[in-house]
Design a protein around this motif. Structure first.
Motif, PDB file in Angstrom:
ATOM      1  N   ARG A 205       0.828  -1.217   0.000  1.00  0.00           N
ATOM      2  CA  ARG A 205       0.000   0.000   0.000  1.00  0.00           C
ATOM      3  C   ARG A 205       0.860   1.265   0.000  1.00  0.00           C
ATOM      4  O   ARG A 205       0.555   2.245  -0.674  1.00  0.00           O
ATOM      5  CB  ARG A 205      -0.889   0.020   1.249  1.00  0.00           C
ATOM      6  CG  ARG A 205      -2.090  -0.890   1.199  1.00  0.00           C
ATOM      7  CD  ARG A 205      -3.099  -0.463   2.252  1.00  0.00           C
ATOM      8  NE  ARG A 205      -4.010  -1.534   2.603  1.00  0.00           N
ATOM      9  CZ  ARG A 205      -3.874  -2.331   3.649  1.00  0.00           C
ATOM     10  NH1 ARG A 205      -2.842  -2.180   4.459  1.00  0.00           N
ATOM     11  NH2 ARG A 205      -4.755  -3.271   3.892  1.00  0.00           N
ATOM     12  N   SER A 206       1.917   1.236   0.782  1.00  0.00           N
ATOM     13  CA  SER A 206       2.775   2.425   0.913  1.00  0.00           C
ATOM     14  C   SER A 206       3.710   2.603  -0.275  1.00  0.00           C
ATOM     15  O   SER A 206       4.379   3.637  -0.391  1.00  0.00           O
ATOM     16  CB  SER A 206       3.605   2.320   2.200  1.00  0.00           C
ATOM     17  OG  SER A 206       4.564   1.269   2.108  1.00  0.00           O
ATOM     18  N   GLY A 207       3.777   1.579  -1.141  1.00  0.00           N
ATOM     19  CA  GLY A 207       4.655   1.672  -2.306  1.00  0.00           C
ATOM     20  C   GLY A 207       6.057   1.167  -2.056  1.00  0.00           C
ATOM     21  O   GLY A 207       6.905   1.182  -2.957  1.00  0.00           O
ATOM     22  N   GLU A 208       6.347   0.712  -0.821  1.00  0.00           N
ATOM     23  CA  GLU A 208       7.687   0.196  -0.522  1.00  0.00           C
ATOM     24  C   GLU A 208       7.943  -1.138  -1.206  1.00  0.00           C
ATOM     25  O   GLU A 208       9.082  -1.478  -1.511  1.00  0.00           O
ATOM     26  CB  GLU A 208       7.858   0.057   0.991  1.00  0.00           C
ATOM     27  CG  GLU A 208       7.826   1.380   1.727  1.00  0.00           C
ATOM     28  CD  GLU A 208       7.781   1.191   3.231  1.00  0.00           C
ATOM     29  OE1 GLU A 208       8.860   1.056   3.845  1.00  0.00           O
ATOM     30  OE2 GLU A 208       6.664   1.150   3.790  1.00  0.00           O
ATOM     31  N   ILE A 209       6.881  -1.907  -1.412  1.00  0.00           N
ATOM     32  CA  ILE A 209       6.951  -3.103  -2.254  1.00  0.00           C
ATOM     33  C   ILE A 209       6.155  -2.789  -3.505  1.00  0.00           C
ATOM     34  O   ILE A 209       4.968  -2.479  -3.444  1.00  0.00           O
ATOM     35  CB  ILE A 209       6.357  -4.354  -1.558  1.00  0.00           C
ATOM     36  CG1 ILE A 209       7.154  -4.702  -0.300  1.00  0.00           C
ATOM     37  CG2 ILE A 209       6.346  -5.543  -2.522  1.00  0.00           C
ATOM     38  CD1 ILE A 209       6.554  -5.859   0.486  1.00  0.00           C
ATOM     39  N   ARG A 210       6.811  -2.870  -4.637  1.00  0.00           N
ATOM     40  CA  ARG A 210       6.160  -2.539  -5.904  1.00  0.00           C
ATOM     41  C   ARG A 210       5.640  -3.823  -6.553  1.00  0.00           C
ATOM     42  O   ARG A 210       6.377  -4.799  -6.698  1.00  0.00           O
ATOM     43  CB  ARG A 210       7.162  -1.862  -6.826  1.00  0.00           C
ATOM     44  CG  ARG A 210       6.570  -1.369  -8.131  1.00  0.00           C
ATOM     45  CD  ARG A 210       7.654  -0.678  -8.955  1.00  0.00           C
ATOM     46  NE  ARG A 210       7.120  -0.157 -10.200  1.00  0.00           N
ATOM     47  CZ  ARG A 210       7.866   0.398 -11.141  1.00  0.00           C
ATOM     48  NH1 ARG A 210       9.173   0.528 -10.955  1.00  0.00           N
ATOM     49  NH2 ARG A 210       7.319   0.832 -12.260  1.00  0.00           N
ATOM     50  N   VAL A 211       4.383  -3.844  -6.940  1.00  0.00           N
ATOM     51  CA  VAL A 211       3.793  -4.989  -7.633  1.00  0.00           C
ATOM     52  C   VAL A 211       3.959  -4.792  -9.130  1.00  0.00           C
ATOM     53  O   VAL A 211       3.544  -3.759  -9.676  1.00  0.00           O
ATOM     54  CB  VAL A 211       2.304  -5.161  -7.263  1.00  0.00           C
ATOM     55  CG1 VAL A 211       1.664  -6.256  -8.120  1.00  0.00           C
ATOM     56  CG2 VAL A 211       2.163  -5.503  -5.790  1.00  0.00           C
TER      57      VAL A 211
END
Length: 408
Positions: free
Chosen positions: A287-293
């Motif tokens: 959600r925070s963008g720290e892990i990018r899908v």
């Protein structure tokens, strides 16, 4: 050329594999007074846990669903034991039941000798070939025996580091690096989370739909809650309730590129063996963008540029393949009636524990440690009944093979 060859008669079953499944069967046989030999290719029990797991790993289910028969976890263990605690538990289990595997002994082949009605199991240890002859064969190598490495265009030419998740230990060495994590199952999610915790920049490849469930709902294990509801409600209704709970706790995961399958999580597990992801914090980082899908990989260049199927490109320094494991049974078991070509029993999940001619399988039901424990009880009791009946009738058959020099 082998430096020596010998033949060994086993007055009981041969168990291939000294993981939790093999240990559980051995313990059951020990309690029933049935002799056995347990063979393990590695130099320790539970080699998957000891040598091919990352440091932060914990059991995803409460400990009561992961304990082996007749030996509960210590009371002081947390609800979700960590990797080291589980290994200690297994070592204590082996010691308690006096289980002593033959380590560093790799099974080359196992074949049923129809005229004799016996199994011939050939192994190699320290350059010597040994043939075990037995009435029963227990296949306990499980569904996670060998790593799966996907074919990705350009992967072999990539100059950065490429490892499978089984070789990943910690994100410590990836600080500040762009890491491509291929796979979005429990391992892919947890590796991505661990990389975040070590200030790396993970991009997680999601190629297909996936169920993500909270590990706990209302302070209770999601798995335990599902098992409780299944006692009173039909599976389809429990699936709907699980998805409602997931939406309440996690929100709509499709907003973050995680599309859910049409089939419910429990139905999908039962029909295809696909395990839902139990979230332990990765979704918050997504959600925070720290892990990018990111979508599927189209190609990987030697200079570290990844092109995805949607045409997007990013730079990466390393690749972690969280692409799972497969059975190795087809490589050594010469049998085609009970096992499929993919190394899993042909019978529906949960029913493939017994074949013909004294053949048994454990750890292939995709029902985790709880499923393996239940199978271990069935297998050990089934063998013990025949063994005791034969003993009473004094009709045990001892082979007259002239090279048989040892007895277990």
């Amino acid at each position: 050329m082998f430096s020596s060859r010998r033949c060994v008669w086993v007055n009981g079953p041969v168990i291939v594999g000294a993981g939790p499944s093999g240990l559980a069967v051995a313990a059951g046989l020990k309690e029933n007074g049935v002799p056995y030999v347990i063979l393990e290719r590695a130099d320790c029990i539970a080699s998957l846990w000891q040598k091919r797991t990352y440091d932060r790993l914990k059991l995803h289910l409460p400990k009561k669903f992961c304990q082996l028969p007749k030996y509960p976890f210590p009371d002081h263990y947390p609800e979700y034991p960590n990797r080291k605690q589980f290994i200690n538990y297994l070592e204590s289990y082996a010691k308690n039941f006096d289980i002593n595997p033959h380590f560093n002994e790799c099974v080359q082949s196992a074949k049923y000798d129809e005229p004799c009605g016996l199994w011939r199991v050939k192994t190699v240890k320290n350059g010597a070939e040994i043939e075990y002859i037995c009435q029963w064969l227990v296949v306990a190598t499980g569904e996670n025996a060998e790593r799966v490495v996907p074919e990705i265009d350009g992967l072999n030419e990539f100059n950065g580091e490429v490892i499978h998740a089984c070789d990943y230990k910690s994100g410590e060495n990836y600080r500040g690096k762009n890491v491509l994590v291929v796979g979005c199952g429990n391992s892919g999610m947890e590796v991505s989370l661990d990389l975040c915790n070590h200030n790396a920049n993970p991009s997680m490849v999601v190629r297909s739909s996936i169920h993500v469930l909270p590990r706990e709902v209302f302070g209770k294990s999601t798995f335990e809650l599902a098992m409780l509801m299944l006692k009173w409600l039909p599976l389809w209704l429990v699936d709907k309730m699980m998805l409602i709970f997931a939406w309440m706790v996690l929100g709509n995961t499709e907003n973050y590129g995680l599309k859910r399958p049409v089939i419910g999580p429990l139905a999908l597990k039962n029909s295809q063996g696909k395990t839902p992801v139990l979230d332990i914090g990765a979704l918050e980082r997504i959600r925070s963008g720290e892990i990018r899908v990111v979508p599927g990989v189209k190609r990987l260049s030697s200079c570290g540029v990844v092109e995805f199927v949607n045409g997007e490109k990013i730079d990466v320094d390393a690749v972690v393949l969280a692409t799972g494991y497969k059975s190795n049974v087809p490589y050594w078991l010469q049998e085609s009636e009970f096992f499929c070509k993919n190394g899993f029993p042909k019978a529906p999940f949960g029913n493939g524990w017994k074949g013909n001619g004294g053949l048994y399988a454990i750890g292939f039901s995709r029902k985790g440690l709880a499923g393996a424990s239940a199978e271990a009880v069935k297998i050990s009791q089934d063998i013990a009944k025949v063994w005791k009946d034969d003993l009473k009738k004094k009709k045990q058959k001892v082979p007259t093979h002239r090279r048989c020099i040892s007895t277990f």
